[in-house]
Design a protein around this motif. Structure first.
Motif, PDB file in Angstrom:
ATOM      1  N   HIS A   1     -50.345  -7.985 132.171  1.00 48.54           N
ATOM      2  CA  HIS A   1     -50.717  -8.770 130.982  1.00 48.54           C
ATOM      3  C   HIS A   1     -49.831 -10.005 130.854  1.00 48.54           C
ATOM      4  O   HIS A   1     -50.301 -11.096 130.523  1.00 48.54           O
TER       5      HIS A   1
ATOM      6  N   HIS B   1     -49.039  -2.136 134.280  1.00 48.10           N
ATOM      7  CA  HIS B   1     -50.128  -2.785 133.537  1.00 48.10           C
ATOM      8  C   HIS B   1     -49.626  -3.905 132.607  1.00 48.10           C
ATOM      9  O   HIS B   1     -50.249  -4.980 132.514  1.00 48.10           O
TER      10      HIS B   1
ATOM     11  N   ASP C   1     -58.233  -6.516 129.654  1.00 46.73           N
ATOM     12  CA  ASP C   1     -57.855  -5.981 130.968  1.00 46.73           C
ATOM     13  C   ASP C   1     -58.674  -6.597 132.100  1.00 46.73           C
ATOM     14  O   ASP C   1     -59.905  -6.705 131.998  1.00 46.73           O
TER      15      ASP C   1
HETATM   16 ZN    ZN Z   1     -54.335  -3.830 128.647  1.00 45.04          ZN
END
Ligand code: ZN
Ligand code: KG4
Length: 342
Positions: A119, A115, A304
């Motif tokens: 980013h 994850h 996100d």
């Molecule tokens: Zn995040």
């Protein structure tokens, strides 16, 4: 013959169900984001079980929308990427199972993505990445300084020892009676107040790139508690400004110190808190003064989304990194080693 690489990427690690189609790691053909924030608001934070249910409800239509908007079919797709971790395990598994089903049914490689790598790679969808660089990750679950000498090379040089910065924002906001997520509201209030509290700046040991925000959070809560006991009027904007100044000064100070120590000329900032206007302003000034190029994705790519997962997956695809059908979610996935472990 068409040599473009198309990746369908799925993100479901927290409270956004998102699917995106990315071309050559840099062009967004579609990026559908289904936010659950309204549903979690009444609980004052993300409830894992509720998040999983919403992902299950939304994942199929989000995949269809992403393909439709990009005007492609699964036959056109070269690989299916998905966030493997870190995140809420039940939430991650919804995205992973959907991605596995697509990869299996259409015989496409399955690419697991960290994850936080996502980013960072959000920057490749806008202005690109120039190595070596330092990445400052500031989100609801993470506060990290990462040194990257090249693509897919991640060295964590500092991280929070307690609360993540977004978490501290949300807790302080809650103490002021603001709704979840409180970060953007504190940011807004902070532009209207004065730094009257002079909260501590937590630098930790000299030369440490680690962070700590729990002491600051307690200092804010104690100050408000004392004032309430004495029936003193609390000016929310002053609390917000004082808190934000303390956070921003330390984040900027350590990020610039890291850039200098590692001799890098590019600082990338990523994660939900990267949209904070105080942080953006101070980083802009400090980077200008130190001749460092500052790269921050636009607000919609800071929170996100599947596009950032597709952008990171492109480099994994170029390096033939893929997973088997036994891929599992990993709520504590390690950024430094996830590429080697696949
Ligand atoms: Zn995040
Ligand atoms: O990256 P993100 O969308 O989700 C995680 O992976 O955690 O970050 C969400 C966090 C929340 O804590 C939210 O309050 C914070 O980012 N946030 C902000 C701002 N916008 C979002 N914090 C401070 N100022 C903002 N403008």
């Amino acid at each position: 013959m068409n040599n473009d690489t198309l990746i369908l990427a799925v993100e479901s690690s927290c409270d956004e169900t998102s699917v995106s189609i990315i071309e050559n790691g840099t062009t967004i053909k579609s990026n559908i984001v289904l936010s659950q924030i309204e549903s979690h608001k009444r609980f004052g934070g993300v409830v894992p079980e509720v998040a999983s249910r919403h992902h299950v409800e939304g994942i199929t239509t989000t995949i269809d929308k992403a393909l439709n908007e990009a005007q492609v079919t699964m036959e056109d797709i070269d690989a299916v990427a998905v966030t493997q971790g870190p995140g809420l395990i039940g939430a991650l598994l919804v995205g992973i199972n959907a991605a596995k089903a697509l990869a299996f049914a259409y015989d496409k490689p399955l690419i697991p993505v960290h994850h936080i790598a996502g980013h960072i790679y959000a920057n490749n969808l806008e202005e690109g990445m120039n190595f070596p660089l330092i990445a400052l990750i500031v989100s609801g679950g993470h506060t990290e300084l990462i040194y990257m000498k090249d693509h897919l090379s991640f060295e964590i040089i500092g991280e929070t020892r307690d609360d993540a910065v977004g978490e501290a924002y949300d807790k302080v906001a809650r103490t002021l009676g603001l709704s979840y997520p409180g970060g953007p509201q504190i940011d807004h209030l902070a532009s209207k107040g004065n730094d009257t509290y002079n909260f501590p700046r937590v630098w930790l040991e000299k030369d440490s790139y680690d962070f700590s925000f729990s002491g600051l959070k307690s200092a804010v809560i104690n100050a408000l508690h004392n004032q309430r006991q004495k029936n003193q009027t609390i000016i929310d904007a002053d609390v917000a400004t004082s808190f934000q100044n303390s956070v921003v000064e330390v984040l900027v100070g350590k990020a610039i110190q890291a850039c200098k120590a590692y001799g890098v000329k590019e600082l990338i900032v990523a994660g939900g808190v990267a949209s904070n206007s105080g942080l953006r302003n101070e980083l802009t000034k400090a980077c200008e003064a130190n001749n460092i190029h500052l790269a921050i994705p636009s607000a919609k790519l800071c929170t996100d989304n599947g596009a950032m997962i597709g952008a990171a997956a492109h480099y994994l695809y170029l390096n033939n990194v893929s997973a088997n059908m036994d891929l599992n979610g990993d709520s504590g996935l390690d950024l430094e080693y996830f590429v080697d472990e696949v």
